[in-house]
Design an enzyme around this catalytic site. Sequence first.
Site, PDB file in Angstrom:
ATOM      1  N   TYR D  61     -11.560  -1.029 -21.000  1.00 26.66           N
ATOM      2  CA  TYR D  61     -11.301  -0.017 -21.960  1.00 26.66           C
ATOM      3  C   TYR D  61      -9.779  -0.169 -22.187  1.00 26.66           C
ATOM      4  CZ  TYR D  61     -15.971   2.154 -21.301  1.00 26.66           C
ATOM      5  OH  TYR D  61     -17.178   2.242 -21.220  1.00 26.66           O
ATOM      6  N   GLU D  62      -9.475   0.388 -23.512  1.00 24.43           N
ATOM      7  CA  GLU D  62      -8.050   0.273 -23.975  1.00 24.43           C
ATOM      8  C   GLU D  62      -7.262   1.318 -23.046  1.00 24.43           C
ATOM      9  OE1 GLU D  62      -7.215   1.675 -27.805  1.00 24.43           O
ATOM     10  OE2 GLU D  62      -6.463  -0.287 -28.459  1.00 24.43           O
ATOM     11  N   SER D  63      -7.933   2.081 -22.379  1.00 28.03           N
ATOM     12  CA  SER D  63      -7.066   3.320 -21.603  1.00 28.03           C
ATOM     13  C   SER D  63      -6.612   2.439 -20.408  1.00 28.03           C
ATOM     14  CB  SER D  63      -7.988   4.366 -21.438  1.00 28.03           C
ATOM     15  OG  SER D  63      -9.043   3.892 -20.787  1.00 28.03           O
TER      16      SER D  63
END
Lengths: 323, 323, 264, 264
Positions: D61-63
């Site tokens: 995930y981009e997080s």
Amino acid sequence: MQNPVAESTTPVPRPDKTMTMRDAIAAFVPDGATVALEGFTHLIPTAAGHEIIRQGRKDLTVARMTADIVTDQLIAGGCVRKLVSSFVGNSTAGSLGELRRRIETGRPAPLEFEEYSHYGMICRYLAGAQRLPFYPLRSYGGSDVPAVNPGIRKVTSPFPGPDGEAEQIYVVPPLNPDVTIVHAQRADRAGNTQIWGLTGIQAEAVYAAKRAIIVVEEVVADEVIRSDPNRTVIPAHAVDAVVACPRGAHPAFAQGYYDRDGDFYRSWSHISKDPERLQAWLDEWIRGTRDHADYLEKLGDEHWSGLAVGEAWSEPVNYGRRL
Amino acid sequence: MQNPVAESTTPVPRPDKTMTMRDAIAAFVPDGATVALEGFTHLIPTAAGHEIIRQGRKDLTVARMTADIVTDQLIAGGCVRKLVSSFVGNSTAGSLGELRRRIETGRPAPLEFEEYSHYGMICRYLAGAQRLPFYPLRSYGGSDVPAVNPGIRKVTSPFPGPDGEAEQIYVVPPLNPDVTIVHAQRADRAGNTQIWGLTGIQAEAVYAAKRAIIVVEEVVADEVIRSDPNRTVIPAHAVDAVVACPRGAHPAFAQGYYDRDGDFYRSWSHISKDPERLQAWLDEWIRGTRDHADYLEKLGDEHWSGLAVGEAWSEPVNYGRRL
Amino acid sequence: MNAVSTSPTGSAVAVTSSELLAAVASRELAGKNTVFAGIGLPTLAVSLAQLTVAPGIEIVYESGVCGAHPSQLPETIADAVLITDSEAVLPMTALFGYVLQGGRIDVGFLGAAQIDRWGNLNSSVIGDWHAPKVRLPGSGGAMEVMANSGEVFVVMRRHDPRSFMSELDFCTSPGPDRALRDGIRPLGAGVTRVITDLGILARGGVGEELRLVATHPGVTVDQVRAATGWDLQAADELTTIEPPTAAELRLLREDVDPDRVYLR
Amino acid sequence: MNAVSTSPTGSAVAVTSSELLAAVASRELAGKNTVFAGIGLPTLAVSLAQLTVAPGIEIVYESGVCGAHPSQLPETIADAVLITDSEAVLPMTALFGYVLQGGRIDVGFLGAAQIDRWGNLNSSVIGDWHAPKVRLPGSGGAMEVMANSGEVFVVMRRHDPRSFMSELDFCTSPGPDRALRDGIRPLGAGVTRVITDLGILARGGVGEELRLVATHPGVTVDQVRAATGWDLQAADELTTIEPPTAAELRLLREDVDPDRVYLR
């Protein structure tokens, strides 16, 4: 278009990458490979280095910021053609006899040496991990190191310096080892690796590499890793092999597991000073042992009790759970 | 030569940097300053943004990767002349009404906007933290963004590319905020800051800044921090102020402390769509509250009970102690 | 060294060379906030400074440890006792990139095999790099400490012409003057203090040579010049270094290094 | 969409557009190891692929979350439920620098307001950048996903000429052909699949335009051409996409998104 046929909803299986040290070295460290062995004083992958000697690897290029005892052993073991390093010394405990002989006298065989500073090596791993063509850094200006290492070059910044004039800066090229080997406290079977205490450059050295072997004190249950995902320094997708090898960093230490074997560090200067004594040591302790468990047995339990450490537990943190 | 006269051997005192939010903003956020507010969805320094609005700061340049609700509030509060960002949107919950009005219509006043990608912003902080004149990255090739942002330029690598030809790469300039403000779970009084869950770009944004304000859920005893030094993401020497402000990230979440206020995110699109409603909201909730404690009281305990989270504790690790 | 001090118990105990150098170096740290230091003399000096002239001063170690509170005197910069109970352990990228190159170190301590009049240092080789007489450890982080610290202190146990050289065999860690000649803008002042068994050499920054500014009691300027491989200039107002005070010695011996690990 | 499927309980339930797109996208993930995906359709597709064609596939995930094991369906890429029980949470520097730019992502999922025949994407503005009709969120990490992933899949709920454009208003995230023209060596293939409510467009890499390779049952080539703002070419052997199977629908409805958060 493909037509899936799965009928079960069992949990997604995680790959099991656990291997023996013998198999991992055999599979991922061929003759002629560039091998990064990292660990800054702490968690040095010594046992992996010993297995490389046992298997008689040749013509390796070894990258290691602090080239210390395990590097001297690999060189003496005839495994190393070239060394890429920023510090060649036996910690604060003296000299590396074999390395000095090779460089100072070229005997029994010359050793190619590529010299950097610590941050130069760090930036090479950073460039390698980030697929950058180069990495800029503020040191090297006026040093003689670039004169003996053509890999260190200059770039002109496209932004003016503080005086409004064009600004130059040194850069180093990426380092992309064929395989990086690091030692860690624990990992799960898929390779999610947790390190505490000095974490050094291990993550970047792994990300920069085509393959990665993680040697651990313990392979732990998935739940242990997942209870603290911020402790995971290297995620599973960057790992190819997980090798359980307790006490595999000796004579270096593993924070919370065992202490540094200072006597061994001091003794190495003497052992390595005499080439015959050094070869006899390799014959007895490395070539003469089947594996690291055998080496440990030879060292003896009493030796280990002197390196035991007490307890200093971290305060747990709450990751929270939706109610 | 100086002649020391100390006669006592009391333990070395650590500086106490705790301040109220009011004092911290007053001391370190002057009109016209470049202020980085970071926190990627998690731990957004909302309460600090509100205090900036209460104190009526003007002409700020705000740097924030994900310019979301607090940015829209700062713009609507009349504090912002220029925005430096890589994503301007209300998370997945809709639009930022004020920001869009300013950019699309220039009313009630234009907003200068410097556009990047996420990694472009990250690299600007990396360059800033490392005192580099530029930072290279593999994106931007062929994008229209460099055409509207002259800060993004090209450098030719001094090493040949894979085809043997000269290789070009884009670079971004350093970002060195006058002050960076981040929210964290906990810190000691000296500013050693521990974050878990999403750690984002907080450390780099702090290191890149001339001053740093750390807003925390809890100021904890030194022993808590020291029980787990690897959890310290920002060390004390990079910190100027520590502000205790529980629930200061609302409507964002703080892992292990409280959950995201999804309803508030969704409502913001409606509030911000109408400039009058937005100003009324600012008057009531920000300008009309004395401080964040007052804001929280206004929200009410019941509201907070809906954001409560359960327990999921990390397994402690042993740092060891010499016997 | 032949200074003698009175121990807290009243008996006269000879001041060791380590005590002398640590005490003198500690006084130079007044007003500094962050120090990058290795184990041994530099840590002794900083620990003493924490108890005297610079109570808030923080040591950052090359291993990444900040705010150490060791239960025992550490044996290396990476000793496990430095890590347990410390305030932060930084990865190498943060330590070298953000802290050191980021400009957050006021004073870096360095040693070297050879130093020249501009404070350039050699820790790589004695002789020709390609076929060295002695292969030394190399830079480690020294090049970065030199390039990025506000200023650098060098502590040398032995002031002699084999170390204080007119021409280095090899320059590992260059000061700002060499950087400028190479077209690189320097960020720090380079070596500003060299503390030796004979005295203190100092320089202010770019364009300045190291000059003799102070000598230990009984040491003459000619003695220092004879021990220096270049034509060493002396300051007009040369001072005599005050020997370690009873208070400094008591702190060093009772608090900083009671087991005399480094005060040998 | 008017496909109809039989529910496990035997009653006929209309297949939603989300189910259709998720099922079709999931099939394209066979043989892939790592996917960079946002919440919504892409995660539904990857979750279904984990249960069908790509059991070992991992979502990053981009997080910064890797190996998530969420107790509930996450609402955002940074949802707290993605973090608790995950295998690793990476700082942004590692996620974007080492994982994404480092080349460790096989497939990146992207959306966009506008796409052109080369798979270039606009997520910045409608109209002129300096005075836009609509200011959109901008790149986020899209530029990096495009530049660094092995290949990129785009899922578009609505195939129409306002999105499938001959000339973008602004190019936020360029494919490799634009990068090459700008003198930059591309590292990935760019967009290789565009999955829409009408069919699938595909291209192999540098120098290739997006071509229509498959349509949903009942959709004609002319229909897709009319919905596309450029002169869309069709493959010689156009296939018809098999509607979501009963097994796929059961997995989506019972295991992946039982609360129908995204399967609306």
